[in-house]
Each structure stands twice: as C-alpha cells, then as structure tokens.
Design a protein around this motif. Sequence first.
Motif, PDB file in Angstrom:
ATOM      1  N   GLY A   7       0.792  -4.048  -2.907  1.00  0.00           N
ATOM      2  CA  GLY A   7       1.737  -3.483  -1.951  1.00  0.00           C
ATOM      3  C   GLY A   7       3.155  -3.443  -2.471  1.00  0.00           C
ATOM      4  O   GLY A   7       3.889  -2.475  -2.257  1.00  0.00           O
ATOM      5  N   ALA A   8       3.564  -4.493  -3.166  1.00  0.00           N
ATOM      6  CA  ALA A   8       4.911  -4.544  -3.731  1.00  0.00           C
ATOM      7  C   ALA A   8       5.097  -3.456  -4.791  1.00  0.00           C
ATOM      8  O   ALA A   8       6.154  -2.828  -4.860  1.00  0.00           O
ATOM      9  CB  ALA A   8       5.187  -5.919  -4.333  1.00  0.00           C
ATOM     10  N   ARG A   9       4.061  -3.227  -5.595  1.00  0.00           N
ATOM     11  CA  ARG A   9       4.153  -2.181  -6.613  1.00  0.00           C
ATOM     12  C   ARG A   9       4.222  -0.794  -5.971  1.00  0.00           C
ATOM     13  O   ARG A   9       4.967   0.075  -6.428  1.00  0.00           O
ATOM     14  CB  ARG A   9       2.992  -2.278  -7.600  1.00  0.00           C
ATOM     15  CG  ARG A   9       3.115  -3.470  -8.540  1.00  0.00           C
ATOM     16  CD  ARG A   9       2.088  -3.440  -9.643  1.00  0.00           C
ATOM     17  NE  ARG A   9       0.734  -3.670  -9.184  1.00  0.00           N
ATOM     18  CZ  ARG A   9       0.175  -4.873  -9.000  1.00  0.00           C
ATOM     19  NH1 ARG A   9       0.884  -5.963  -9.231  1.00  0.00           N
ATOM     20  NH2 ARG A   9      -1.082  -4.994  -8.614  1.00  0.00           N
ATOM     21  N   VAL A  10       3.458  -0.585  -4.908  1.00  0.00           N
ATOM     22  CA  VAL A  10       3.505   0.695  -4.196  1.00  0.00           C
ATOM     23  C   VAL A  10       4.905   0.907  -3.630  1.00  0.00           C
ATOM     24  O   VAL A  10       5.510   1.975  -3.811  1.00  0.00           O
ATOM     25  CB  VAL A  10       2.435   0.753  -3.076  1.00  0.00           C
ATOM     26  CG1 VAL A  10       2.649   1.959  -2.171  1.00  0.00           C
ATOM     27  CG2 VAL A  10       1.026   0.765  -3.677  1.00  0.00           C
ATOM     28  N   GLU A  33       2.224   4.281   9.307  1.00  0.00           N
ATOM     29  CA  GLU A  33       1.837   2.890   9.539  1.00  0.00           C
ATOM     30  C   GLU A  33       0.861   2.398   8.476  1.00  0.00           C
ATOM     31  O   GLU A  33       0.882   1.225   8.100  1.00  0.00           O
ATOM     32  CB  GLU A  33       1.226   2.725  10.934  1.00  0.00           C
ATOM     33  CG  GLU A  33       2.213   2.913  12.070  1.00  0.00           C
ATOM     34  CD  GLU A  33       2.521   4.374  12.415  1.00  0.00           C
ATOM     35  OE1 GLU A  33       1.852   5.301  11.878  1.00  0.00           O
ATOM     36  OE2 GLU A  33       3.439   4.600  13.211  1.00  0.00           O
ATOM     37  N   THR A  34       0.003   3.297   8.001  1.00  0.00           N
ATOM     38  CA  THR A  34      -0.951   2.930   6.954  1.00  0.00           C
ATOM     39  C   THR A  34      -0.213   2.552   5.675  1.00  0.00           C
ATOM     40  O   THR A  34      -0.504   1.528   5.053  1.00  0.00           O
ATOM     41  CB  THR A  34      -1.939   4.081   6.687  1.00  0.00           C
ATOM     42  OG1 THR A  34      -2.668   4.351   7.884  1.00  0.00           O
ATOM     43  CG2 THR A  34      -2.911   3.741   5.568  1.00  0.00           C
ATOM     44  N   VAL A  35       0.774   3.360   5.282  1.00  0.00           N
ATOM     45  CA  VAL A  35       1.576   3.057   4.090  1.00  0.00           C
ATOM     46  C   VAL A  35       2.297   1.730   4.284  1.00  0.00           C
ATOM     47  O   VAL A  35       2.310   0.878   3.382  1.00  0.00           O
ATOM     48  CB  VAL A  35       2.562   4.200   3.775  1.00  0.00           C
ATOM     49  CG1 VAL A  35       3.520   3.803   2.650  1.00  0.00           C
ATOM     50  CG2 VAL A  35       1.808   5.479   3.425  1.00  0.00           C
ATOM     51  N   ASN A  36       2.866   1.524   5.457  1.00  0.00           N
ATOM     52  CA  ASN A  36       3.559   0.274   5.752  1.00  0.00           C
ATOM     53  C   ASN A  36       2.608  -0.914   5.621  1.00  0.00           C
ATOM     54  O   ASN A  36       2.966  -1.947   5.043  1.00  0.00           O
ATOM     55  CB  ASN A  36       4.163   0.333   7.160  1.00  0.00           C
ATOM     56  CG  ASN A  36       4.937  -0.916   7.492  1.00  0.00           C
ATOM     57  OD1 ASN A  36       4.373  -1.910   7.930  1.00  0.00           O
ATOM     58  ND2 ASN A  36       6.240  -0.854   7.289  1.00  0.00           N
ATOM     59  N   ARG A  43      -3.236  -4.251   5.089  1.00  0.00           N
ATOM     60  CA  ARG A  43      -4.426  -3.411   4.947  1.00  0.00           C
ATOM     61  C   ARG A  43      -4.666  -3.137   3.470  1.00  0.00           C
ATOM     62  O   ARG A  43      -3.734  -2.844   2.729  1.00  0.00           O
ATOM     63  CB  ARG A  43      -4.198  -2.094   5.685  1.00  0.00           C
ATOM     64  CG  ARG A  43      -5.298  -1.083   5.481  1.00  0.00           C
ATOM     65  CD  ARG A  43      -4.947   0.241   6.119  1.00  0.00           C
ATOM     66  NE  ARG A  43      -5.424   0.215   7.495  1.00  0.00           N
ATOM     67  CZ  ARG A  43      -5.366   1.248   8.304  1.00  0.00           C
ATOM     68  NH1 ARG A  43      -4.842   2.382   7.913  1.00  0.00           N
ATOM     69  NH2 ARG A  43      -5.822   1.162   9.532  1.00  0.00           N
ATOM     70  N   GLN A  44      -5.931  -3.230   3.062  1.00  0.00           N
ATOM     71  CA  GLN A  44      -6.283  -2.892   1.687  1.00  0.00           C
ATOM     72  C   GLN A  44      -6.375  -1.388   1.536  1.00  0.00           C
ATOM     73  O   GLN A  44      -6.748  -0.679   2.471  1.00  0.00           O
ATOM     74  CB  GLN A  44      -7.617  -3.521   1.295  1.00  0.00           C
ATOM     75  CG  GLN A  44      -7.554  -5.014   1.124  1.00  0.00           C
ATOM     76  CD  GLN A  44      -8.853  -5.565   0.571  1.00  0.00           C
ATOM     77  OE1 GLN A  44      -9.864  -4.889   0.504  1.00  0.00           O
ATOM     78  NE2 GLN A  44      -8.805  -6.813   0.173  1.00  0.00           N
ATOM     79  N   ILE A  45      -6.045  -0.918   0.346  1.00  0.00           N
ATOM     80  CA  ILE A  45      -6.135   0.505   0.056  1.00  0.00           C
ATOM     81  C   ILE A  45      -7.591   0.833  -0.257  1.00  0.00           C
ATOM     82  O   ILE A  45      -8.211   0.169  -1.092  1.00  0.00           O
ATOM     83  CB  ILE A  45      -5.232   0.887  -1.132  1.00  0.00           C
ATOM     84  CG1 ILE A  45      -3.792   0.463  -0.859  1.00  0.00           C
ATOM     85  CG2 ILE A  45      -5.323   2.379  -1.414  1.00  0.00           C
ATOM     86  CD1 ILE A  45      -2.890   0.535  -2.074  1.00  0.00           C
ATOM     87  N   LYS A  46      -8.117   1.837   0.405  1.00  0.00           N
ATOM     88  CA  LYS A  46      -9.497   2.252   0.161  1.00  0.00           C
ATOM     89  C   LYS A  46      -9.617   2.807  -1.254  1.00  0.00           C
ATOM     90  O   LYS A  46      -8.689   3.423  -1.775  1.00  0.00           O
ATOM     91  CB  LYS A  46      -9.920   3.328   1.156  1.00  0.00           C
ATOM     92  CG  LYS A  46     -10.012   2.845   2.579  1.00  0.00           C
ATOM     93  CD  LYS A  46     -10.399   3.995   3.498  1.00  0.00           C
ATOM     94  CE  LYS A  46     -10.391   3.547   4.947  1.00  0.00           C
ATOM     95  NZ  LYS A  46     -10.629   4.683   5.859  1.00  0.00           N
ATOM     96  N   ILE A  64      -1.098   0.534 -10.234  1.00  0.00           N
ATOM     97  CA  ILE A  64      -1.258   0.193  -8.818  1.00  0.00           C
ATOM     98  C   ILE A  64      -2.071  -1.098  -8.675  1.00  0.00           C
ATOM     99  O   ILE A  64      -1.682  -2.016  -7.964  1.00  0.00           O
ATOM    100  CB  ILE A  64      -1.959   1.330  -8.045  1.00  0.00           C
ATOM    101  CG1 ILE A  64      -1.131   2.616  -8.059  1.00  0.00           C
ATOM    102  CG2 ILE A  64      -2.296   0.900  -6.611  1.00  0.00           C
ATOM    103  CD1 ILE A  64       0.145   2.580  -7.278  1.00  0.00           C
ATOM    104  N   LEU A  65      -3.200  -1.175  -9.364  1.00  0.00           N
ATOM    105  CA  LEU A  65      -4.112  -2.306  -9.182  1.00  0.00           C
ATOM    106  C   LEU A  65      -3.725  -3.556  -9.956  1.00  0.00           C
ATOM    107  O   LEU A  65      -3.891  -4.663  -9.463  1.00  0.00           O
ATOM    108  CB  LEU A  65      -5.537  -1.891  -9.577  1.00  0.00           C
ATOM    109  CG  LEU A  65      -6.174  -0.819  -8.703  1.00  0.00           C
ATOM    110  CD1 LEU A  65      -7.488  -0.364  -9.316  1.00  0.00           C
ATOM    111  CD2 LEU A  65      -6.377  -1.334  -7.291  1.00  0.00           C
ATOM    112  N   ARG A  66      -3.252  -3.387 -11.190  1.00  0.00           N
ATOM    113  CA  ARG A  66      -3.024  -4.553 -12.046  1.00  0.00           C
ATOM    114  C   ARG A  66      -1.590  -4.736 -12.508  1.00  0.00           C
ATOM    115  O   ARG A  66      -1.270  -5.717 -13.174  1.00  0.00           O
ATOM    116  CB  ARG A  66      -3.930  -4.477 -13.278  1.00  0.00           C
ATOM    117  CG  ARG A  66      -5.396  -4.464 -12.915  1.00  0.00           C
ATOM    118  CD  ARG A  66      -6.299  -4.591 -14.098  1.00  0.00           C
ATOM    119  NE  ARG A  66      -6.185  -3.423 -14.963  1.00  0.00           N
ATOM    120  CZ  ARG A  66      -6.480  -3.448 -16.258  1.00  0.00           C
ATOM    121  NH1 ARG A  66      -6.882  -4.555 -16.833  1.00  0.00           N
ATOM    122  NH2 ARG A  66      -6.382  -2.362 -16.979  1.00  0.00           N
TER     123      ARG A  66
END
Length: 101
Positions: A7-10, A33-36, A43-46, A64-66
Amino acid sequence: MESNSIGARVAERRNEMGLKQRELADMLSVKRETVNQWENGIRQIKGEDIARLADALGTTTDYILRGIKTENLDISRETGLSDRAIEILRKLSTGKAVSYT
C-alpha cells in the motif's frame, strides 16, 4: 502504514505521478475507497488488478509486490539484496552521500 508495504508503494508511486486516489480509481474502474483501502492495507489487491495497477502507475508488478525497481531486478535476483541496499551501493560507488534512515 508500514513504509515498505504494498500500500505504501502504491501511494508513493501515485503521489510521484501527481494522481489523486479518485484519478487512479477511475483509470482502474474501481471505487476511490478501494484505492484508499489498498494504500492503507485494509484490503488486499486482487491478482487480476496488480498488473493493471502497475501499468497505470508506470511501474512493474515486482515493484508493487516486492519493492524492487525495474533497474534493480536482475541484481536483486542474483544477490538477494533489497532495492534499498542496491540503491545504497549505487550511491557509494559514485561517491554520493548516503542516508541510512
């Protein structure tokens, strides 16, 4: 929010691009709200959204992931070093000042 979280990287990348949460949400056809919730770790990203998110943010799924930037990906795979460690080594090799915080 943990500074090295997905989330912090996003959020960091979105801010670097000068996008508001609403703008990113519109690009991805999701609610603001989903982005937030992604950015705050609620919430985890699908799986199917990760590649679209990376494309929208002009980065890679690895980032994004690592947290591994594209230019450091091969080095990270070969050495197991984190993106931060690679960046510090790059600065040291060029004689630039390094902040360890």
